[in-house]
Write a protein that holds these residues in place. Structure first.
Motif, PDB file in Angstrom:
ATOM      1  N   LEU A  17       3.370  -2.245  -9.925  1.00 15.80           N
ATOM      2  CA  LEU A  17       4.547  -1.053 -10.222  1.00 15.80           C
ATOM      3  C   LEU A  17       3.490  -0.170  -9.702  1.00 15.80           C
ATOM      4  O   LEU A  17       2.341  -0.067  -9.859  1.00 15.80           O
ATOM      5  CB  LEU A  17       4.459  -1.214 -11.905  1.00 15.80           C
ATOM      6  CG  LEU A  17       5.199  -1.156 -12.979  1.00 15.80           C
ATOM      7  CD1 LEU A  17       5.382  -1.786 -14.129  1.00 15.80           C
ATOM      8  CD2 LEU A  17       6.070  -1.845 -12.412  1.00 15.80           C
ATOM      9  N   SER A  18       4.860   0.868  -8.461  1.00 15.69           N
ATOM     10  CA  SER A  18       3.570   2.189  -8.477  1.00 15.69           C
ATOM     11  C   SER A  18       2.326   1.652  -7.201  1.00 15.69           C
ATOM     12  O   SER A  18       1.204   2.410  -6.998  1.00 15.69           O
ATOM     13  CB  SER A  18       3.355   3.139  -9.317  1.00 15.69           C
ATOM     14  OG  SER A  18       4.434   3.561  -9.770  1.00 15.69           O
ATOM     15  N   GLY A  19       2.994   0.167  -6.987  1.00 11.40           N
ATOM     16  CA  GLY A  19       1.739   0.040  -5.799  1.00 11.40           C
ATOM     17  C   GLY A  19       0.307  -0.377  -6.845  1.00 11.40           C
ATOM     18  O   GLY A  19       0.160  -1.669  -5.575  1.00 11.40           O
ATOM     19  N   THR A  20       0.320  -0.674  -7.898  1.00 11.87           N
ATOM     20  CA  THR A  20      -0.684  -1.702  -8.234  1.00 11.87           C
ATOM     21  C   THR A  20       0.185  -2.911  -8.661  1.00 11.87           C
ATOM     22  O   THR A  20       0.785  -3.672  -9.289  1.00 11.87           O
ATOM     23  CB  THR A  20      -1.180  -1.004 -10.273  1.00 11.87           C
ATOM     24  OG1 THR A  20      -1.065   0.208  -9.399  1.00 11.87           O
ATOM     25  CG2 THR A  20      -2.615  -0.695 -10.658  1.00 11.87           C
ATOM     26  N   GLY A  73       0.662  -0.856  -0.080  1.00 14.13           N
ATOM     27  CA  GLY A  73       0.437  -0.026   0.390  1.00 14.13           C
ATOM     28  C   GLY A  73       0.764   1.238   0.278  1.00 14.13           C
ATOM     29  O   GLY A  73       0.015   1.905  -0.853  1.00 14.13           O
ATOM     30  N   LEU A  74       2.144   1.638  -0.064  1.00 12.51           N
ATOM     31  CA  LEU A  74       3.042   2.185  -0.313  1.00 12.51           C
ATOM     32  C   LEU A  74       3.227   3.145  -1.143  1.00 12.51           C
ATOM     33  O   LEU A  74       4.039   4.010  -1.269  1.00 12.51           O
ATOM     34  CB  LEU A  74       4.490   2.378   0.915  1.00 12.51           C
ATOM     35  CG  LEU A  74       3.988   1.404   2.523  1.00 12.51           C
ATOM     36  CD1 LEU A  74       5.310   1.216   2.910  1.00 12.51           C
ATOM     37  CD2 LEU A  74       3.297   3.222   3.276  1.00 12.51           C
ATOM     38  N   ARG A  75       3.488   1.760  -2.271  1.00 15.04           N
ATOM     39  CA  ARG A  75       3.096   2.107  -3.357  1.00 15.04           C
ATOM     40  C   ARG A  75       4.492   2.984  -3.910  1.00 15.04           C
ATOM     41  O   ARG A  75       4.776   3.666  -4.668  1.00 15.04           O
ATOM     42  CB  ARG A  75       1.928   3.876  -4.183  1.00 15.04           C
ATOM     43  CG  ARG A  75       0.881   3.469  -3.986  1.00 15.04           C
ATOM     44  CD  ARG A  75      -0.234   4.497  -4.283  1.00 15.04           C
ATOM     45  NE  ARG A  75      -1.347   4.316  -3.462  1.00 15.04           N
ATOM     46  CZ  ARG A  75      -2.241   5.202  -3.016  1.00 15.04           C
ATOM     47  NH1 ARG A  75      -2.133   6.006  -3.504  1.00 15.04           N
ATOM     48  NH2 ARG A  75      -3.398   4.426  -2.399  1.00 15.04           N
ATOM     49  N   ALA A  76       5.562   1.437  -4.284  1.00 16.69           N
ATOM     50  CA  ALA A  76       6.824   2.082  -4.387  1.00 16.69           C
ATOM     51  C   ALA A  76       6.824   1.645  -5.573  1.00 16.69           C
ATOM     52  O   ALA A  76       5.911   0.845  -6.380  1.00 16.69           O
ATOM     53  CB  ALA A  76       7.340   0.747  -3.630  1.00 16.69           C
ATOM     54  N   ASP A  77       8.476   2.542  -6.609  1.00 21.78           N
ATOM     55  CA  ASP A  77       8.503   1.994  -8.045  1.00 21.78           C
ATOM     56  C   ASP A  77       7.497   1.089  -8.674  1.00 21.78           C
ATOM     57  O   ASP A  77       7.196   0.420  -9.577  1.00 21.78           O
ATOM     58  CB  ASP A  77       9.487   2.655  -8.344  1.00 21.78           C
ATOM     59  CG  ASP A  77       9.966   4.409  -7.964  1.00 21.78           C
ATOM     60  OD1 ASP A  77       9.025   4.689  -8.483  1.00 21.78           O
ATOM     61  OD2 ASP A  77      10.465   4.332  -6.577  1.00 21.78           O
ATOM     62  N   PRO A 130      -4.862  -1.234   0.339  1.00 27.02           N
ATOM     63  CA  PRO A 130      -5.083  -0.101   1.250  1.00 27.02           C
ATOM     64  C   PRO A 130      -3.576   0.662   2.252  1.00 27.02           C
ATOM     65  O   PRO A 130      -2.764  -0.443   1.867  1.00 27.02           O
ATOM     66  CB  PRO A 130      -5.815  -0.295   2.356  1.00 27.02           C
ATOM     67  CG  PRO A 130      -6.632  -1.143   1.770  1.00 27.02           C
ATOM     68  CD  PRO A 130      -5.391  -2.505   0.951  1.00 27.02           C
ATOM     69  N   VAL A 131      -3.742   2.291   1.929  1.00 30.34           N
ATOM     70  CA  VAL A 131      -2.639   2.573   2.969  1.00 30.34           C
ATOM     71  C   VAL A 131      -2.669   2.884   4.204  1.00 30.34           C
ATOM     72  O   VAL A 131      -3.384   2.922   4.829  1.00 30.34           O
ATOM     73  CB  VAL A 131      -2.492   4.408   2.027  1.00 30.34           C
ATOM     74  CG1 VAL A 131      -1.050   4.409   2.361  1.00 30.34           C
ATOM     75  CG2 VAL A 131      -2.734   4.208   0.517  1.00 30.34           C
ATOM     76  N   ARG A 132      -1.464   1.610   4.464  1.00 30.96           N
ATOM     77  CA  ARG A 132      -1.428   2.099   5.937  1.00 30.96           C
ATOM     78  C   ARG A 132      -0.824   3.671   7.080  1.00 30.96           C
ATOM     79  O   ARG A 132       0.272   3.196   5.598  1.00 30.96           O
ATOM     80  CB  ARG A 132      -0.565   0.948   6.623  1.00 30.96           C
ATOM     81  CG  ARG A 132      -1.552  -0.625   6.151  1.00 30.96           C
ATOM     82  CD  ARG A 132      -0.865  -1.860   6.852  1.00 30.96           C
ATOM     83  NE  ARG A 132      -1.557  -3.060   6.460  1.00 30.96           N
ATOM     84  CZ  ARG A 132      -1.770  -3.802   6.975  1.00 30.96           C
ATOM     85  NH1 ARG A 132      -0.946  -4.487   7.813  1.00 30.96           N
ATOM     86  NH2 ARG A 132      -2.646  -5.166   7.123  1.00 30.96           N
ATOM     87  N   THR A 133      -0.874   4.061   8.161  1.00 32.43           N
ATOM     88  CA  THR A 133      -0.485   4.816   8.507  1.00 32.43           C
ATOM     89  C   THR A 133       0.438   4.648   9.375  1.00 32.43           C
ATOM     90  O   THR A 133       0.798   5.586  10.173  1.00 32.43           O
ATOM     91  CB  THR A 133      -1.456   6.138   8.259  1.00 32.43           C
ATOM     92  OG1 THR A 133      -2.750   5.809   9.505  1.00 32.43           O
ATOM     93  CG2 THR A 133      -2.739   6.195   7.226  1.00 32.43           C
ATOM     94  N   LYS A 134      -0.358   3.438  10.041  1.00 37.90           N
ATOM     95  CA  LYS A 134       0.856   3.249  12.112  1.00 37.90           C
ATOM     96  C   LYS A 134       1.563   1.962  11.603  1.00 37.90           C
ATOM     97  O   LYS A 134       0.826   1.052  10.673  1.00 37.90           O
ATOM     98  CB  LYS A 134      -0.704   2.861  12.289  1.00 37.90           C
ATOM     99  CG  LYS A 134      -0.674   4.470  13.009  1.00 37.90           C
ATOM    100  CD  LYS A 134      -2.050   4.519  13.982  1.00 37.90           C
ATOM    101  CE  LYS A 134      -2.827   5.632  14.272  1.00 37.90           C
ATOM    102  NZ  LYS A 134      -3.525   5.388  15.842  1.00 37.90           N
ATOM    103  N   GLY A 135       2.490   1.902  11.774  1.00 33.19           N
ATOM    104  CA  GLY A 135       3.094   0.560  11.142  1.00 33.19           C
ATOM    105  C   GLY A 135       2.629  -0.192  12.969  1.00 33.19           C
ATOM    106  O   GLY A 135       2.165   0.031  13.616  1.00 33.19           O
ATOM    107  N   PRO A 136       3.242  -2.001  13.045  1.00 29.82           N
ATOM    108  CA  PRO A 136       3.525  -2.180  14.216  1.00 29.82           C
ATOM    109  C   PRO A 136       3.103  -1.834  15.476  1.00 29.82           C
ATOM    110  O   PRO A 136       4.904  -1.252  15.440  1.00 29.82           O
ATOM    111  CB  PRO A 136       4.031  -3.630  14.051  1.00 29.82           C
ATOM    112  CG  PRO A 136       4.988  -3.599  13.041  1.00 29.82           C
ATOM    113  CD  PRO A 136       4.157  -1.642  12.163  1.00 29.82           C
TER     114      PRO A 136
END
Length: 374
Positions: free
Chosen positions: A165-168, A146-150, A224-230
């Motif tokens: 590609l780009s998280g997709t 979900g962080l959408r790396a390249d 989904p984009v996660r906004t918090k780590g464990p």
């Protein structure tokens, strides 16, 4: 996308950025993984030659600010085993599921982190990757996809991964045996076609990096984009414990880092500017928690500190219109952040902005809100 500035000025351990408060060094940590000895070396470098703090980045790296002796810092980083290839040190942007092999997931991607890092460093062409290009390895939990790396892979089961590609999801499926060769081949293709582009998403046709790879499944899925780590007391699958600690504004005092290192356990810097101390017996975990919590680390998943971030702001950045870290701290103290993902920045560049949530931009007339990060 055509950039006005062709040169990639992204800092590294050797390419030092001169900020308003001195030299800025960024040390890449593939998979965010650190030993206790390596954390001690970074804390030592920060104390002796910098601001006495370590900044955790959104790609699981560590930055040192206010550097006064670049060579000594580079020597400490290299001596700790954190600089395996001087020519590739800015290309080693690899994020992975932080608890992989310890909690959940279809497989343990940690060996892939090491294999991919070695493959990148062994390929002269990949020294040409921009410092902003990054690769994600998701064990199936969906945390880093979900962080959408390249470029990335997402484990679908214990035998097959999806190429992203780009998280997709591209619809391309890979056996485990083909993951390393495919990732490095796509990265080389990007180097060949990128022109002035720093990210795959900036290409006119991002799919051209896929060359002759075959699509066998429906493309287009995202995570989904996660906004918090464990965060907190985390039971590992093997019965041991990992401690997940939030780091307010991603700024870890060197002295606190020394306390973390004193536990003498594996450490993971997460893409959410938090850290994990792993593989602990319950007794050690209990004592560690009692020692680290008073140091300012956050173990409460509901803490407002997990909802706020900031660029460096003034006085570290000459472009900034405000001391955004101080303003973010005041907002937390006033209870203005709870339940809202918020990022404070000192200028329109909006450095470090997350992909979701609100961004508050400092101006001469106060802050104005950008509803979504660019």
């Amino acid at each position: 996308m055509v950039r006005e500035r062709e040169q990639d000025a992204c800092p590294g351990a050797l390419q030092v950025h001169q900020a308003a408060d001195g030299g800025l060094v960024r040390v890449r940590l593939p998979g965010g993984m650190l030993t206790a000895g390596q954390l001690i070396a970074l804390a030592d470098a920060a104390t002796r030659y910098g601001s006495s703090t370590l900044e955790l980045t959104s790609r699981g790296s560590v930055q040192l600010r206010g550097i006064t002796d670049e060579k000594s810092v580079a020597d400490l980083v290299a001596g700790a085993g954190l600089l395996p290839s001087p020519t590739h040190e800015r290309a080693r942007n690899i994020v992975s599921s932080p608890l992989s092999g310890r909690v959940g997931g279809h497989l343990d991607v940690r060996p892939w982190v090491h294999q991919l890092d070695a493959a990148i460093c062994a390929d002269p062409a990949l020294a040409g990757l921009p410092g902003r290009f990054w690769i994600s390895l998701d064990d199936g939990t969906g945390d880093v996809s979900g962080l959408r790396a390249d470029l990335g892979v997402h484990a679908l089961d214990d035998r097959t991964v999806a190429l992203l590609l780009s998280g997709t999801d591209t619809g391309i499926r890979l056996d485990h045996a083909d993951v390393m060769t495919t990732l490095t081949a796509v990265a080389r293709r990007f180097v060949d076609v990128r022109g002035n582009s720093w990210r795959i998403s900036e290409l006119d046709d991002p799919t051209e990096v896929l060359d002759d790879l075959t699509v066998t499944a429906e493309p287009g899925r995202t995570w989904p984009v996660r906004t918090k780590g464990p965060i907190g007391w985390l039971e590992q699958d093997d019965g041991r414990v990992a401690l997940g600690a939030g780091v307010p504004l991603g700024v870890l005092p060197a002295r606190t880092a020394e306390f973390v290192a004193a536990i003498d356990a594996p450490i993971v810097i997460t893409p959410w500017r938090s850290l994990l101390v792993c593989d602990l017996d319950e007794g050690v975990a209990d004592v560690s928690l009692r020692v680290l919590a008073p140091q300012g680390l956050v173990f409460d998943v509901n803490s407002p500190w997990l909802d706020v971030s900031a660029c460096v702001g003034s006085p570290g950045c000459e472009r900034s219109a405000a001391d955004v870290r101080a303003d973010a701290t005041d907002a937390v103290a006033a209870g203005d952040v709870a339940g809202t993902r918020r990022h404070y920045v000192g200028c329109e560049r909006a450095c470090g902005s997350p992909s979701i949530g609100e961004v508050l931009i400092a101006t001469a007339d106060g802050y104005h809100r950008r509803d979504r990060a660019r």
